[in-house]
Scaffold this motif. Structure first.
Motif, PDB file in Angstrom:
ATOM      1  N   GLN A   1      37.461  44.724  36.877  1.00 50.39           N
ATOM      2  CA  GLN A   1      36.209  44.520  36.141  1.00 50.39           C
ATOM      3  C   GLN A   1      35.055  45.368  36.675  1.00 50.39           C
ATOM      4  OE1 GLN A   1      35.128  40.436  35.739  1.00 50.39           O
ATOM      5  NE2 GLN A   1      33.535  40.843  34.228  1.00 50.39           N
TER       6      GLN A   1
ATOM      7  N   ARG B   1      40.301  54.003  29.997  1.00 48.98           N
ATOM      8  CA  ARG B   1      40.545  53.636  31.400  1.00 48.98           C
ATOM      9  C   ARG B   1      41.364  52.347  31.491  1.00 48.98           C
ATOM     10  NH1 ARG B   1      42.233  55.240  35.845  1.00 48.98           N
ATOM     11  NH2 ARG B   1      41.407  54.228  37.691  1.00 48.98           N
TER      12      ARG B   1
ATOM     13  N   LYS C   1      35.833  53.443  28.421  1.00 44.80           N
ATOM     14  CA  LYS C   1      36.270  52.151  28.951  1.00 44.80           C
ATOM     15  C   LYS C   1      37.662  51.798  28.416  1.00 44.80           C
ATOM     16  CE  LYS C   1      33.615  48.304  29.405  1.00 44.80           C
ATOM     17  NZ  LYS C   1      32.877  47.096  29.022  1.00 44.80           N
ATOM     18  N   TYR C   2      37.841  52.040  27.136  1.00 42.47           N
ATOM     19  CA  TYR C   2      39.108  51.762  26.455  1.00 42.47           C
ATOM     20  C   TYR C   2      40.235  52.605  27.080  1.00 42.47           C
ATOM     21  CZ  TYR C   2      41.989  51.502  22.108  1.00 42.47           C
ATOM     22  OH  TYR C   2      42.963  51.332  21.168  1.00 42.47           O
TER      23      TYR C   2
ATOM     24  N   TYR D   1      42.062  43.602  33.060  1.00 45.53           N
ATOM     25  CA  TYR D   1      40.613  43.847  32.970  1.00 45.53           C
ATOM     26  C   TYR D   1      39.884  43.114  34.102  1.00 45.53           C
ATOM     27  CZ  TYR D   1      36.052  44.742  30.910  1.00 45.53           C
ATOM     28  OH  TYR D   1      34.769  45.189  30.708  1.00 45.53           O
TER      29      TYR D   1
ATOM     30  N   LEU E   1      35.535  48.880  35.313  1.00 46.30           N
ATOM     31  CA  LEU E   1      35.471  48.943  33.845  1.00 46.30           C
ATOM     32  C   LEU E   1      34.072  48.648  33.310  1.00 46.30           C
ATOM     33  CD1 LEU E   1      38.924  47.299  33.075  1.00 46.30           C
ATOM     34  CD2 LEU E   1      38.252  49.630  32.462  1.00 46.30           C
ATOM     35  N   ASP E   2      33.355  47.770  33.986  1.00 48.55           N
ATOM     36  CA  ASP E   2      32.018  47.417  33.508  1.00 48.55           C
ATOM     37  C   ASP E   2      31.009  48.553  33.671  1.00 48.55           C
ATOM     38  OD1 ASP E   2      32.831  45.018  32.557  1.00 48.55           O
ATOM     39  OD2 ASP E   2      31.973  43.793  34.165  1.00 48.55           O
ATOM     40  N   THR E   3      31.393  49.590  34.427  1.00 50.42           N
ATOM     41  CA  THR E   3      30.485  50.741  34.555  1.00 50.42           C
ATOM     42  C   THR E   3      30.697  51.721  33.399  1.00 50.42           C
ATOM     43  OG1 THR E   3      32.045  52.079  35.847  1.00 50.42           O
ATOM     44  CG2 THR E   3      30.566  50.606  37.086  1.00 50.42           C
ATOM     45  N   LEU E   4      31.741  51.491  32.609  1.00 50.75           N
ATOM     46  CA  LEU E   4      32.080  52.426  31.522  1.00 50.75           C
ATOM     47  C   LEU E   4      31.715  51.844  30.162  1.00 50.75           C
ATOM     48  CD1 LEU E   4      35.628  53.373  32.870  1.00 50.75           C
ATOM     49  CD2 LEU E   4      33.557  54.759  33.067  1.00 50.75           C
ATOM     50  N   GLU E   5      31.636  52.742  29.169  1.00 48.63           N
ATOM     51  CA  GLU E   5      31.281  52.316  27.807  1.00 48.63           C
ATOM     52  C   GLU E   5      32.287  52.878  26.806  1.00 48.63           C
ATOM     53  OE1 GLU E   5      28.714  50.452  26.754  1.00 48.63           O
ATOM     54  OE2 GLU E   5      27.755  50.213  28.708  1.00 48.63           O
TER      55      GLU E   5
END
Ligand SMILES: [Zn+2]
Length: 280
Positions: free
Chosen positions: A199, A213, A210-211, A195, A202-206
């Protein structure tokens, strides 16, 4: 013949046996009443020729003992049928198995019970060397996975190494949870590190995106870890195999997704720092 489980037959040990089934500080009967609804009633069969096994009501110690005995015995019944079936299909099947193994594939997958590697890939016994752990990790100080990779590459001379993750992975989800997981902390730390490495993306996803990805990125990083081993680098330098692949299995459709891991490109990148092709 019914096989008797000694610990099941001894009613005096019933509480010890049942207690771990449902965690908490309730009495045994309350624990049984509060068991997940599908715990005892679920159908464990996966094919029609197997005997169906069900326990309707988890209401008595006697019913639990019966379930434990049946769920043990069915394995041996299934095994006998499988052996007979294989022999009928191919009379020399077990003679071939006894002769040794020469699998083309090493499979590194998650321990999740819903991903039977040979069944989803259509491979027979003898075709795939298999290692599974929580969240399909390849950690270089895990003697278990390192031994498997080394043996598969240097002795079995596998042609493909597959790291297969899966969407909905409990290990990946746990690593996304900001919580003390006890003994699992050092294991999940590997995924938390993945992660951290990714980061920004991943921080652009929800939520689910996100999970999902992180599941894919974890597979990608574990493929890179496979390539960092001396066994893989040296075997590739000599033979141009094994090739490393990253796949993800989906429960919703039963299909494997090929992440198109760039084996040669990643190898060149990795060897800038982790080149282990020369002898010490
Ligand atoms: Zn998993």
């Amino acid at each position: 013949m019914m096989l008797q489980l000694p610990h099941v037959a001894r009613a005096g040990r019933f509480k010890t046996l049942v207690a771990p089934l449902v965690a908490g500080s309730l009495s045994t009967s309350a624990k049984l009443r509060n068991a997940p609804p599908n715990f005892f009633t679920r159908d464990l069969s996966t094919t029609s020729w197997r005997p169906r096994l069900k326990m309707a009501e988890p209401t008595s110690p006697r019913a639990v003992r019966k379930y434990l005995q049946q769920s043990h015995d069915r394995i041996f019944e299934n095994n006998k049928k499988w052996a007979e079936e294989m022999k009928k299909k191919k009379p020399e099947f077990f003679t071939d198995l006894s002769a040794g193994q020469a699998p083309d594939y090493l499979w590194i997958g998650c321990s999740d019970s819903r991903i039977p590697a040979e069944a989803i890939t259509g491979l027979d016994p003898g075709e795939m060397f298999i290692h599974r752990n929580i969240a399909n990790l390849v950690n270089n100080i895990d003697l278990n996975v390192m031994s498997v990779v080394n043996y598969a590459v240097r002795h079995l001379r596998v042609k493909h190494i597959v790291v297969c993750g899966h969407y909905g992975c409990g290990g990946v989800k746990a690593a996304m949870t900001p919580k003390d997981m006890g003994l699992l902390n050092p294991w999940l730390r590997n995924i938390r590190d993945v992660y951290r490495l990714h980061q920004d993306e991943l921080d652009t996803l929800e939520g689910e995106a996100k999970y999902d990805r992180l599941v894919e990125l974890n597979v990608h990083e574990q493929c890179r870890n496979v390539i960092k081993t001396a066994a893989v680098q040296q075997c590739w330098a000599e033979n141009e195999f094994p090739v490393v692949h990253g796949w993800v299995f989906g429960f919703k459709d039963g299909l494997l997704k090929d992440l198109k891991f760039d084996h040669e490109g990643q190898l060149a990148e990795i060897q800038k720092i982790y080149d282990l092709t020369k002898d010490f």
